[in-house]
Design a protein around this motif. Sequence first.
Motif, mmCIF file in Angstrom:
data_model
loop_
_atom_site.group_PDB
_atom_site.id
_atom_site.type_symbol
_atom_site.label_atom_id
_atom_site.label_comp_id
_atom_site.label_asym_id
_atom_site.label_seq_id
_atom_site.Cartn_x
_atom_site.Cartn_y
_atom_site.Cartn_z
ATOM 1 N N GLU A 1 11.466 -4.015 -5.124
ATOM 2 C CA GLU A 1 12.139 -3.841 -6.409
ATOM 3 C C GLU A 1 13.476 -4.569 -6.449
ATOM 4 O O GLU A 1 13.836 -5.165 -7.456
ATOM 5 C CB GLU A 1 12.334 -2.348 -6.662
ATOM 6 N N ASP A 2 14.231 -4.528 -5.334
ATOM 7 C CA ASP A 2 15.560 -5.136 -5.342
ATOM 8 C C ASP A 2 16.093 -5.250 -3.912
ATOM 9 O O ASP A 2 15.531 -4.685 -2.971
ATOM 10 C CB ASP A 2 16.528 -4.303 -6.190
ATOM 11 N N VAL A 3 17.194 -5.994 -3.799
ATOM 12 C CA VAL A 3 17.906 -6.174 -2.528
ATOM 13 C C VAL A 3 19.345 -5.716 -2.713
ATOM 14 O O VAL A 3 20.021 -6.129 -3.659
ATOM 15 C CB VAL A 3 17.897 -7.654 -2.083
ATOM 16 N N PHE A 4 19.810 -4.869 -1.812
ATOM 17 C CA PHE A 4 21.203 -4.445 -1.788
ATOM 18 C C PHE A 4 21.839 -5.149 -0.599
ATOM 19 O O PHE A 4 21.561 -4.830 0.550
ATOM 20 C CB PHE A 4 21.302 -2.927 -1.634
ATOM 21 N N ASP A 5 22.701 -6.141 -0.874
ATOM 22 C CA ASP A 5 23.243 -6.981 0.193
ATOM 23 C C ASP A 5 24.697 -6.656 0.485
ATOM 24 O O ASP A 5 25.280 -5.704 -0.055
ATOM 25 C CB ASP A 5 23.048 -8.454 -0.141
ATOM 26 N N ILE A 6 25.309 -7.462 1.354
ATOM 27 C CA ILE A 6 26.670 -7.210 1.798
ATOM 28 C C ILE A 6 27.672 -7.347 0.653
ATOM 29 O O ILE A 6 28.710 -6.689 0.654
ATOM 30 C CB ILE A 6 27.043 -8.159 2.969
ATOM 31 N N VAL A 7 27.360 -8.173 -0.328
ATOM 32 C CA VAL A 7 28.244 -8.305 -1.495
ATOM 33 C C VAL A 7 28.168 -7.048 -2.358
ATOM 34 O O VAL A 7 29.193 -6.518 -2.804
ATOM 35 C CB VAL A 7 27.893 -9.563 -2.308
ATOM 36 N N ALA A 8 26.962 -6.540 -2.584
ATOM 37 C CA ALA A 8 26.801 -5.292 -3.333
ATOM 38 C C ALA A 8 27.485 -4.135 -2.621
ATOM 39 O O ALA A 8 27.969 -3.195 -3.264
ATOM 40 C CB ALA A 8 25.318 -4.982 -3.531
ATOM 41 N N ALA A 9 27.560 -4.215 -1.302
ATOM 42 C CA ALA A 9 28.220 -3.184 -0.501
ATOM 43 C C ALA A 9 29.728 -3.351 -0.471
ATOM 44 O O ALA A 9 30.413 -2.644 0.274
ATOM 45 C CB ALA A 9 27.669 -3.215 0.923
ATOM 46 N N GLY B 1 0.783 -1.232 0.000
ATOM 47 C CA GLY B 1 0.000 0.000 0.000
ATOM 48 C C GLY B 1 0.810 1.276 0.000
ATOM 49 O O GLY B 1 0.257 2.371 -0.158
ATOM 50 N N LEU B 2 2.127 1.168 0.181
ATOM 51 C CA LEU B 2 2.982 2.353 0.170
ATOM 52 C C LEU B 2 3.181 2.833 -1.263
ATOM 53 O O LEU B 2 3.515 2.050 -2.149
ATOM 54 C CB LEU B 2 4.336 2.036 0.799
ATOM 55 N N ASN B 3 3.026 4.110 -1.488
ATOM 56 C CA ASN B 3 3.262 4.678 -2.812
ATOM 57 C C ASN B 3 4.759 4.918 -3.009
ATOM 58 O O ASN B 3 5.392 5.589 -2.198
ATOM 59 C CB ASN B 3 2.503 6.000 -2.973
ATOM 60 N N GLY B 4 5.309 4.355 -4.064
ATOM 61 C CA GLY B 4 6.722 4.547 -4.350
ATOM 62 C C GLY B 4 7.484 3.247 -4.436
ATOM 63 O O GLY B 4 6.910 2.152 -4.387
ATOM 64 N N ARG B 5 8.783 3.353 -4.553
ATOM 65 C CA ARG B 5 9.668 2.196 -4.661
ATOM 66 C C ARG B 5 9.920 1.606 -3.281
ATOM 67 O O ARG B 5 9.930 2.318 -2.273
ATOM 68 C CB ARG B 5 11.003 2.602 -5.282
ATOM 69 N N LYS B 6 10.174 0.282 -3.248
ATOM 70 C CA LYS B 6 10.524 -0.387 -2.001
ATOM 71 C C LYS B 6 11.790 -1.201 -2.223
ATOM 72 O O LYS B 6 11.865 -2.011 -3.156
ATOM 73 C CB LYS B 6 9.405 -1.307 -1.511
ATOM 74 N N LEU B 7 12.781 -0.991 -1.374
ATOM 75 C CA LEU B 7 14.079 -1.637 -1.499
ATOM 76 C C LEU B 7 14.516 -2.191 -0.152
ATOM 77 O O LEU B 7 14.104 -1.690 0.900
ATOM 78 C CB LEU B 7 15.132 -0.640 -1.999
ATOM 79 N N ILE B 8 15.370 -3.211 -0.191
ATOM 80 C CA ILE B 8 15.950 -3.768 1.026
ATOM 81 C C ILE B 8 17.439 -3.469 1.046
ATOM 82 O O ILE B 8 18.134 -3.650 0.030
ATOM 83 C CB ILE B 8 15.689 -5.282 1.115
ATOM 84 N N LEU B 9 17.931 -3.025 2.184
ATOM 85 C CA LEU B 9 19.351 -2.750 2.409
ATOM 86 C C LEU B 9 19.784 -3.557 3.620
ATOM 87 O O LEU B 9 19.394 -3.263 4.749
ATOM 88 C CB LEU B 9 19.560 -1.256 2.642
ATOM 89 N N THR B 10 20.566 -4.613 3.387
ATOM 90 C CA THR B 10 20.887 -5.555 4.449
ATOM 91 C C THR B 10 22.375 -5.872 4.523
ATOM 92 O O THR B 10 23.066 -5.846 3.500
ATOM 93 C CB THR B 10 20.104 -6.872 4.253
ATOM 94 N N ASN B 11 22.837 -6.181 5.723
ATOM 95 C CA ASN B 11 24.204 -6.665 5.912
ATOM 96 C C ASN B 11 24.305 -8.164 5.675
ATOM 97 O O ASN B 11 25.383 -8.737 5.794
ATOM 98 C CB ASN B 11 24.708 -6.341 7.326
ATOM 99 N N GLY B 12 23.187 -8.806 5.377
ATOM 100 C CA GLY B 12 23.188 -10.221 5.047
ATOM 101 C C GLY B 12 23.394 -10.439 3.561
ATOM 102 O O GLY B 12 23.712 -9.508 2.814
ATOM 103 N N THR B 13 23.204 -11.660 3.120
ATOM 104 C CA THR B 13 23.390 -11.995 1.712
ATOM 105 C C THR B 13 22.068 -11.939 0.953
ATOM 106 O O THR B 13 20.992 -12.048 1.538
ATOM 107 C CB THR B 13 23.981 -13.408 1.549
#
Length: 232
Positions: free
Chosen positions: A136-144, A106-118
């Motif tokens: 939309e996507d996951v930004f994980d510890i490898v991406a970081a 129900g949230l208007n806009g993009r939804k992303l995850i930013l995690t220190n996990g994989t």
Amino acid sequence: MNDLKRRGFDHIETWIFDLDNTLYPPHVNLWQQVDERIRDYIARQLDLSQQEAFRLQKDYYRRYGTTLRGLMTEHGMHPDDYLEYVHQIDHSPLEPNPALGKAIEGLNGRKLILTNGTRKHADVVMERLGIGAHFEDVFDIVAAELEPKPSPQTYARFLDRHDVDPAKAAMFEDLARNLATPHSLGMTTVLVIPEGTREVLREDWEMEGRDAPHVDHVTDDLAGFLRRLRAA
């Protein structure tokens, strides 16, 4: 916390969520399983007792953001085997959470995850919760590049990769210290601390900061909080 200084949500275009102990409550104790496997890995790799490994693990976690970063910095440890080993856990305690899914949807806009996990771990968690379709996507510890939150470089990489305007973003986290940089960048910040958190195996410092100036909002019910935002 001064209500007059709290940032709101009317301008938010991107909703950013931490994963572990944020999208599901700490009492599920997934992280306790990871915690135990980290300790076992350290004991085996460095030939330490369980007690010595536990002490080193917690010291590195607090000083470096993740135990892995400490092991890489202090011992030159290679990350791939570590990440694979510590995330081999039983995810079955997680159950579908349709109320949370509906609230996120129900949230208007993009939804992303930013995690220190994989990414692999995040995908399993989202599948078990039944909420993966909303992100939309996951930004994980490898991406970081293996540099964990709360490192400012990690947030910079995340914002750049996903073309996010921090002044139009909200960040949801279970650790107050991980909200300091997002707040300094202009994000609206929300600390998620469900009831019963203190009864879970967590360090005292992990519970600090709910009254910090970089925490705009605190909730013990993420789904309910998001529903109220939509209604408002």
